[in-house]
Design a protein around this motif. Structure first.
Motif, mmCIF file in Angstrom:
data_model
loop_
_atom_site.group_PDB
_atom_site.id
_atom_site.type_symbol
_atom_site.label_atom_id
_atom_site.label_comp_id
_atom_site.label_asym_id
_atom_site.label_seq_id
_atom_site.Cartn_x
_atom_site.Cartn_y
_atom_site.Cartn_z
ATOM 1 N N PRO A 181 16.343 0.697 -10.104
ATOM 2 C CA PRO A 181 15.988 0.927 -8.696
ATOM 3 C C PRO A 181 15.749 2.408 -8.422
ATOM 4 N N ASN A 182 14.694 2.689 -7.691
ATOM 5 C CA ASN A 182 14.337 4.067 -7.389
ATOM 6 C C ASN A 182 13.757 4.106 -5.978
ATOM 7 N N ILE A 183 14.470 4.746 -5.071
ATOM 8 C CA ILE A 183 14.058 4.741 -3.665
ATOM 9 C C ILE A 183 12.674 5.355 -3.489
ATOM 10 N N LYS A 184 12.424 6.466 -4.149
ATOM 11 C CA LYS A 184 11.132 7.145 -4.020
ATOM 12 C C LYS A 184 9.995 6.249 -4.503
ATOM 13 N N HIS A 185 10.187 5.593 -5.640
ATOM 14 C CA HIS A 185 9.150 4.708 -6.165
ATOM 15 C C HIS A 185 8.933 3.493 -5.264
ATOM 16 N N SER A 186 10.024 2.951 -4.733
ATOM 17 C CA SER A 186 9.909 1.802 -3.836
ATOM 18 C C SER A 186 9.183 2.177 -2.554
ATOM 19 N N GLU A 187 9.487 3.345 -2.031
ATOM 20 C CA GLU A 187 8.806 3.812 -0.815
ATOM 21 C C GLU A 187 7.318 3.997 -1.058
ATOM 22 N N LEU A 188 6.960 4.477 -2.249
ATOM 23 C CA LEU A 188 5.553 4.649 -2.581
ATOM 24 C C LEU A 188 4.847 3.292 -2.653
ATOM 25 N N ALA A 189 5.494 2.309 -3.279
ATOM 26 C CA ALA A 189 4.904 0.975 -3.370
ATOM 27 C C ALA A 189 4.658 0.398 -1.978
ATOM 28 N N LEU A 190 5.607 0.572 -1.079
ATOM 29 C CA LEU A 190 5.448 0.069 0.287
ATOM 30 C C LEU A 190 4.373 0.848 1.041
ATOM 31 N N LYS A 191 4.293 2.139 0.808
ATOM 32 C CA LYS A 191 3.273 2.962 1.458
ATOM 33 C C LYS A 191 1.875 2.502 1.056
ATOM 34 N N MET A 192 1.674 2.254 -0.238
ATOM 35 C CA MET A 192 0.373 1.788 -0.707
ATOM 36 C C MET A 192 0.031 0.430 -0.099
ATOM 37 N N ALA A 193 1.009 -0.451 -0.045
ATOM 38 C CA ALA A 193 0.772 -1.782 0.507
ATOM 39 C C ALA A 193 0.398 -1.711 1.980
ATOM 40 N N ASN A 194 1.079 -0.854 2.720
ATOM 41 C CA ASN A 194 0.768 -0.710 4.145
ATOM 42 C C ASN A 194 -0.603 -0.087 4.356
ATOM 43 N N GLU A 195 -0.974 0.834 3.486
ATOM 44 C CA GLU A 195 -2.310 1.445 3.597
ATOM 45 C C GLU A 195 -3.410 0.420 3.319
ATOM 46 N N LEU A 196 -3.193 -0.438 2.345
ATOM 47 C CA LEU A 196 -4.200 -1.445 2.001
ATOM 48 C C LEU A 196 -4.226 -2.586 3.015
ATOM 49 N N GLY A 197 -3.074 -3.027 3.482
ATOM 50 C CA GLY A 197 -3.013 -3.978 4.574
ATOM 51 C C GLY A 197 -3.166 -5.440 4.182
ATOM 52 N N PHE A 198 -3.134 -6.291 5.212
ATOM 53 C CA PHE A 198 -3.123 -7.737 4.999
ATOM 54 C C PHE A 198 -4.392 -8.258 4.344
ATOM 55 N N ASN A 199 -5.550 -7.763 4.756
ATOM 56 C CA ASN A 199 -6.802 -8.284 4.194
ATOM 57 C C ASN A 199 -6.875 -8.071 2.688
ATOM 58 N N ALA A 200 -6.447 -6.905 2.232
ATOM 59 C CA ALA A 200 -6.435 -6.641 0.798
ATOM 60 C C ALA A 200 -5.404 -7.522 0.101
ATOM 61 N N PHE A 201 -4.246 -7.707 0.730
ATOM 62 C CA PHE A 201 -3.201 -8.547 0.163
ATOM 63 C C PHE A 201 -3.712 -9.970 -0.043
ATOM 64 N N SER A 202 -4.326 -10.522 0.977
ATOM 65 C CA SER A 202 -4.861 -11.879 0.896
ATOM 66 C C SER A 202 -5.950 -11.981 -0.161
ATOM 67 N N ALA A 203 -6.866 -11.033 -0.151
ATOM 68 C CA ALA A 203 -7.978 -11.057 -1.109
ATOM 69 C C ALA A 203 -7.471 -10.954 -2.543
ATOM 70 N N GLN A 204 -6.547 -10.055 -2.786
ATOM 71 C CA GLN A 204 -6.070 -9.836 -4.152
ATOM 72 C C GLN A 204 -5.265 -11.026 -4.676
ATOM 73 N N LEU A 205 -4.433 -11.628 -3.833
ATOM 74 C CA LEU A 205 -3.684 -12.791 -4.289
ATOM 75 C C LEU A 205 -4.605 -13.973 -4.574
ATOM 76 N N ASN A 206 -5.654 -14.129 -3.776
ATOM 77 C CA ASN A 206 -6.633 -15.174 -4.063
ATOM 78 C C ASN A 206 -7.360 -14.902 -5.375
ATOM 79 N N ALA A 207 -7.657 -13.647 -5.629
ATOM 80 C CA ALA A 207 -8.333 -13.286 -6.882
ATOM 81 C C ALA A 207 -7.456 -13.598 -8.083
ATOM 82 N N LEU A 208 -6.182 -13.273 -7.985
ATOM 83 C CA LEU A 208 -5.261 -13.539 -9.090
ATOM 84 C C LEU A 208 -5.081 -15.039 -9.321
ATOM 85 N N ALA A 209 -5.096 -15.799 -8.262
ATOM 86 C CA ALA A 209 -4.875 -17.241 -8.368
ATOM 87 C C ALA A 209 -6.034 -17.957 -9.048
ATOM 88 N N THR A 210 -7.209 -17.371 -9.024
ATOM 89 C CA THR A 210 -8.407 -18.031 -9.572
ATOM 90 C C THR A 210 -8.940 -17.355 -10.829
#
Length: 233
Positions: free
Chosen positions: A131-160
């Motif tokens: 566990p690393n707080i700095k690394h976890s914060e970075l992962a969350l920062k990237m996810a928030n910057e990319l947002g829901f549309n990217a999350f949905s698109a990427q998970l659909n891409a991985l599923a297919t």
């Protein structure tokens, strides 16, 4: 045209911030790194198409996790663009039968509670060996910057996505596989399977390291990448 381009294909909900240490190391060594932005592409094929519009001449490619899956799709469709390929914490497998339904539930949950909430519960526990707080914060920062549309698109891409082990078996390109010995998402068994399938490849497994090699073992990875790039000149 940029001098000595190197193309970096990021993983799920990752952007350029993931590779800041690698970008600096590559620039200092005279390379011009480009991180391909996957934001709205709903299939691996569409991600590969976007990559083709940016990478206009043969160059080395670095694919992390999902980015490695995209790189293998590109290796199948346009091998002439890939001078050599480094896959970090990635795999050549199609999604497991149960995973698309799980991914759809994650998309639905993220729509209700937000991407950060789903990432904290379902993703972060599997990213790091320690566990690393700095690394976890970075992962969350990237996810928030990319947002829901990217999350949905990427998970659909991985599923297919398709299984691409045959692409690895048939290529004559030089491949480098790098993984963490403690990676639970793309474990060492998968790295060994890909390496054994590729006639012209090297495999490096890093101890005390999970899935996010570029963060957990950044200095080691930087040295490995520079040695790899020097070897293909």
């Amino acid at each position: 045209m940029a001098k000595n381009p190197v193309y970096i294909l990021p993983g799920t909900m990752c952007n350029h911030r993931m590779f800041e240490a690698q970008i600096i190391a590559l620039q200092n060594a005279g390379y011009t790194p480009h991180v391909i932005p996957f934001t709205e592409q709903t299939s691996i094929a569409k991600m590969a198409e976007l990559t083709k519009t940016i990478a206009l001449k043969p160059a080395p490619f670095i694919g992390f996790s999902m980015g490695g899956i995209v790189a293998l799709a590109l290796l199948k469709s346009n091998p002439e663009l890939i001078q050599s390929l480094c896959l970090i914490s990635s795999n050549s497998l199609a999604d497991k039968l149960e995973r698309p339904a799980i991914r759809q539930k994650q998309i639905e949950q993220a729509h209700v509670t937000g991407v950060e909430s789903v990432l904290k519960h379902d993703f972060l526990p599997h990213y790091f060996h320690q566990p690393n707080i700095k690394h976890s914060e970075l992962a969350l920062k990237m996810a928030n910057e990319l947002g829901f549309n990217a999350f949905s698109a990427q998970l659909n891409a991985l599923a297919t996505r398709e299984d691409t082990l045959n692409v690895i078996k048939q290529t004559n390109k030089k491949l480098l596989f790098v993984g963490g010995e403690r990676d639970v998402l793309c474990p060492s068994t998968i790295q060994k399977t890909m390496h054994n399938a590729c006639p012209n490849s090297d495999l490096i497994l890093l101890g005390n390291c999970g899935h996010f090699v570029p963060l957990e073992r950044s200095n080691t990875l930087n040295a490995l990448l520079l040695d790899w790039l020097e070897s293909i000149k």
